[in-house]
Design a protein around this motif. Sequence first.
Motif, PDB file in Angstrom:
ATOM      1  N   GLU A   1       0.860  -1.188   0.000  1.00  0.00           N
ATOM      2  CA  GLU A   1       0.000   0.000   0.000  1.00  0.00           C
ATOM      3  C   GLU A   1       0.890   1.229   0.000  1.00  0.00           C
ATOM      4  O   GLU A   1       1.736   1.402   0.873  1.00  0.00           O
ATOM      5  CB  GLU A   1      -0.914   0.032   1.219  1.00  0.00           C
ATOM      6  CG  GLU A   1      -1.835   1.236   1.198  1.00  0.00           C
ATOM      7  CD  GLU A   1      -2.836   1.255   2.333  1.00  0.00           C
ATOM      8  OE1 GLU A   1      -3.042   2.342   2.905  1.00  0.00           O
ATOM      9  OE2 GLU A   1      -3.388   0.186   2.647  1.00  0.00           O
ATOM     10  N   GLU A   2       0.694   2.066  -1.010  1.00  0.00           N
ATOM     11  CA  GLU A   2       1.489   3.283  -1.158  1.00  0.00           C
ATOM     12  C   GLU A   2       0.559   4.488  -1.129  1.00  0.00           C
ATOM     13  O   GLU A   2      -0.514   4.461  -1.715  1.00  0.00           O
ATOM     14  CB  GLU A   2       2.261   3.225  -2.480  1.00  0.00           C
ATOM     15  CG  GLU A   2       3.223   4.351  -2.689  1.00  0.00           C
ATOM     16  CD  GLU A   2       4.094   4.147  -3.917  1.00  0.00           C
ATOM     17  OE1 GLU A   2       5.175   4.725  -3.955  1.00  0.00           O
ATOM     18  OE2 GLU A   2       3.683   3.416  -4.838  1.00  0.00           O
ATOM     19  N   ARG A   3       0.988   5.535  -0.424  1.00  0.00           N
ATOM     20  CA  ARG A   3       0.228   6.798  -0.360  1.00  0.00           C
ATOM     21  C   ARG A   3       1.152   7.912  -0.805  1.00  0.00           C
ATOM     22  O   ARG A   3       2.323   7.951  -0.425  1.00  0.00           O
ATOM     23  CB  ARG A   3      -0.288   7.049   1.047  1.00  0.00           C
ATOM     24  CG  ARG A   3      -1.333   6.026   1.477  1.00  0.00           C
ATOM     25  CD  ARG A   3      -1.739   6.154   2.928  1.00  0.00           C
ATOM     26  NE  ARG A   3      -2.052   7.487   3.378  1.00  0.00           N
ATOM     27  CZ  ARG A   3      -3.257   8.067   3.321  1.00  0.00           C
ATOM     28  NH1 ARG A   3      -4.261   7.391   2.816  1.00  0.00           N
ATOM     29  NH2 ARG A   3      -3.447   9.278   3.766  1.00  0.00           N
ATOM     30  N   LEU A   4       0.619   8.835  -1.611  1.00  0.00           N
ATOM     31  CA  LEU A   4       1.410   9.924  -2.156  1.00  0.00           C
ATOM     32  C   LEU A   4       0.597  11.204  -2.081  1.00  0.00           C
ATOM     33  O   LEU A   4      -0.585  11.213  -2.437  1.00  0.00           O
ATOM     34  CB  LEU A   4       1.747   9.591  -3.616  1.00  0.00           C
ATOM     35  CG  LEU A   4       2.743  10.483  -4.299  1.00  0.00           C
ATOM     36  CD1 LEU A   4       3.701   9.625  -5.106  1.00  0.00           C
ATOM     37  CD2 LEU A   4       2.067  11.492  -5.159  1.00  0.00           C
ATOM     38  N   TRP A   5       1.237  12.286  -1.614  1.00  0.00           N
ATOM     39  CA  TRP A   5       0.558  13.577  -1.527  1.00  0.00           C
ATOM     40  C   TRP A   5       1.582  14.695  -1.663  1.00  0.00           C
ATOM     41  O   TRP A   5       2.780  14.484  -1.519  1.00  0.00           O
ATOM     42  CB  TRP A   5      -0.236  13.702  -0.227  1.00  0.00           C
ATOM     43  CG  TRP A   5       0.605  13.770   1.014  1.00  0.00           C
ATOM     44  CD1 TRP A   5       1.004  14.887   1.687  1.00  0.00           C
ATOM     45  CD2 TRP A   5       1.161  12.666   1.735  1.00  0.00           C
ATOM     46  NE1 TRP A   5       1.773  14.559   2.767  1.00  0.00           N
ATOM     47  CE2 TRP A   5       1.888  13.195   2.833  1.00  0.00           C
ATOM     48  CE3 TRP A   5       1.136  11.280   1.570  1.00  0.00           C
ATOM     49  CZ2 TRP A   5       2.570  12.399   3.739  1.00  0.00           C
ATOM     50  CZ3 TRP A   5       1.815  10.486   2.477  1.00  0.00           C
ATOM     51  CH2 TRP A   5       2.508  11.042   3.542  1.00  0.00           C
TER      52      TRP A   5
ATOM     53  N   ASN B   1       3.554  20.893  -1.168  1.00  0.00           N
ATOM     54  CA  ASN B   1       3.392  22.051  -2.049  1.00  0.00           C
ATOM     55  C   ASN B   1       3.669  21.546  -3.460  1.00  0.00           C
ATOM     56  O   ASN B   1       4.025  20.377  -3.620  1.00  0.00           O
ATOM     57  CB  ASN B   1       4.271  23.242  -1.606  1.00  0.00           C
ATOM     58  CG  ASN B   1       5.748  23.003  -1.776  1.00  0.00           C
ATOM     59  OD1 ASN B   1       6.216  22.584  -2.838  1.00  0.00           O
ATOM     60  ND2 ASN B   1       6.512  23.256  -0.722  1.00  0.00           N
ATOM     61  N   PRO B   2       3.511  22.359  -4.501  1.00  0.00           N
ATOM     62  CA  PRO B   2       3.656  21.830  -5.864  1.00  0.00           C
ATOM     63  C   PRO B   2       5.004  21.190  -6.181  1.00  0.00           C
ATOM     64  O   PRO B   2       5.098  20.370  -7.093  1.00  0.00           O
ATOM     65  CB  PRO B   2       3.410  23.061  -6.749  1.00  0.00           C
ATOM     66  CG  PRO B   2       2.545  23.948  -5.915  1.00  0.00           C
ATOM     67  CD  PRO B   2       3.024  23.750  -4.499  1.00  0.00           C
ATOM     68  N   ASN B   3       6.053  21.549  -5.440  1.00  0.00           N
ATOM     69  CA  ASN B   3       7.379  21.011  -5.724  1.00  0.00           C
ATOM     70  C   ASN B   3       7.935  20.122  -4.620  1.00  0.00           C
ATOM     71  O   ASN B   3       9.115  19.800  -4.607  1.00  0.00           O
ATOM     72  CB  ASN B   3       8.349  22.160  -6.010  1.00  0.00           C
ATOM     73  CG  ASN B   3       7.968  22.873  -7.291  1.00  0.00           C
ATOM     74  OD1 ASN B   3       7.705  22.251  -8.300  1.00  0.00           O
ATOM     75  ND2 ASN B   3       7.901  24.192  -7.214  1.00  0.00           N
ATOM     76  N   LEU B   4       7.089  19.725  -3.681  1.00  0.00           N
ATOM     77  CA  LEU B   4       7.491  18.828  -2.597  1.00  0.00           C
ATOM     78  C   LEU B   4       6.380  17.825  -2.370  1.00  0.00           C
ATOM     79  O   LEU B   4       5.245  18.201  -2.077  1.00  0.00           O
ATOM     80  CB  LEU B   4       7.757  19.615  -1.305  1.00  0.00           C
ATOM     81  CG  LEU B   4       8.077  18.770  -0.053  1.00  0.00           C
ATOM     82  CD1 LEU B   4       9.363  17.977  -0.232  1.00  0.00           C
ATOM     83  CD2 LEU B   4       8.147  19.667   1.169  1.00  0.00           C
ATOM     84  N   ARG B   5       6.722  16.561  -2.544  1.00  0.00           N
ATOM     85  CA  ARG B   5       5.721  15.532  -2.307  1.00  0.00           C
ATOM     86  C   ARG B   5       6.255  14.524  -1.309  1.00  0.00           C
ATOM     87  O   ARG B   5       7.462  14.368  -1.130  1.00  0.00           O
ATOM     88  CB  ARG B   5       5.272  14.865  -3.599  1.00  0.00           C
ATOM     89  CG  ARG B   5       6.309  14.024  -4.259  1.00  0.00           C
ATOM     90  CD  ARG B   5       5.801  13.436  -5.555  1.00  0.00           C
ATOM     91  NE  ARG B   5       6.756  12.462  -6.023  1.00  0.00           N
ATOM     92  CZ  ARG B   5       6.817  12.032  -7.243  1.00  0.00           C
ATOM     93  NH1 ARG B   5       5.974  12.473  -8.146  1.00  0.00           N
ATOM     94  NH2 ARG B   5       7.717  11.143  -7.591  1.00  0.00           N
ATOM     95  N   MET B   6       5.328  13.858  -0.669  1.00  0.00           N
ATOM     96  CA  MET B   6       5.642  12.836   0.321  1.00  0.00           C
ATOM     97  C   MET B   6       5.061  11.520  -0.174  1.00  0.00           C
ATOM     98  O   MET B   6       4.023  11.487  -0.821  1.00  0.00           O
ATOM     99  CB  MET B   6       5.028  13.168   1.679  1.00  0.00           C
ATOM    100  CG  MET B   6       5.346  14.547   2.192  1.00  0.00           C
ATOM    101  SD  MET B   6       7.085  14.740   2.469  1.00  0.00           S
ATOM    102  CE  MET B   6       7.167  16.477   2.803  1.00  0.00           C
ATOM    103  N   ARG B   7       5.769  10.427   0.173  1.00  0.00           N
ATOM    104  CA  ARG B   7       5.308   9.107  -0.254  1.00  0.00           C
ATOM    105  C   ARG B   7       5.618   8.119   0.861  1.00  0.00           C
ATOM    106  O   ARG B   7       6.718   8.101   1.398  1.00  0.00           O
ATOM    107  CB  ARG B   7       6.025   8.719  -1.549  1.00  0.00           C
ATOM    108  CG  ARG B   7       5.547   7.461  -2.174  1.00  0.00           C
ATOM    109  CD  ARG B   7       6.020   7.329  -3.621  1.00  0.00           C
ATOM    110  NE  ARG B   7       7.378   7.728  -3.879  1.00  0.00           N
ATOM    111  CZ  ARG B   7       8.372   6.884  -4.185  1.00  0.00           C
ATOM    112  NH1 ARG B   7       8.152   5.585  -4.246  1.00  0.00           N
ATOM    113  NH2 ARG B   7       9.578   7.341  -4.434  1.00  0.00           N
TER     114      ARG B   7
END
Length: 173
Positions: A132-136, A139-145
Amino acid sequence: MDIVNFFETLAGKWFSQRTIHNLASQSSQAGESNLLIEFLPATDADLTNACAPLGHDSSPIACGLRIHQDSQLDGESTKVQSTALMVVMAPNEAGEGVLVQAAGSAPALQGSYRVDNDVLTIVTPTASGQLEERLWFANPNLRMRTSVLKAGDAVQMASFCSEIRMGMAKAAS
């Protein structure tokens, strides 16, 4: 945000830092990756070809991604380079859909996705359980996974990545 818009925002050049926790061995490992993610329209022939082994036709394809990865884990002397495709099928009325993942000569995997409150969740059955992977986006140039690998109800591995956009990918031709 609909799934096509979400996948369009994933396109670009990314620098990723990750930490992997193996819960069975109580060990952790860090690593870095350079990612080049290309957004692919529903009409891209590679998406249709990736779905064919699983019996999907091209009509429900919403979009896809081509992901080039150059990674290295701390303590490892060799880099891992790979290219993978993610094919997103059009969602149902509840906003959930099928996601096909294909990498090299490995058999294509079929999972599911959903987007809730601008967070993409992908669930993929594996030979040993479920990933199970979650991605968000922070801000527009920083994402977390985050990802969690489960065997039955037991969590085997967990990881966290922070990813910084370093530039935009070239448009698919």
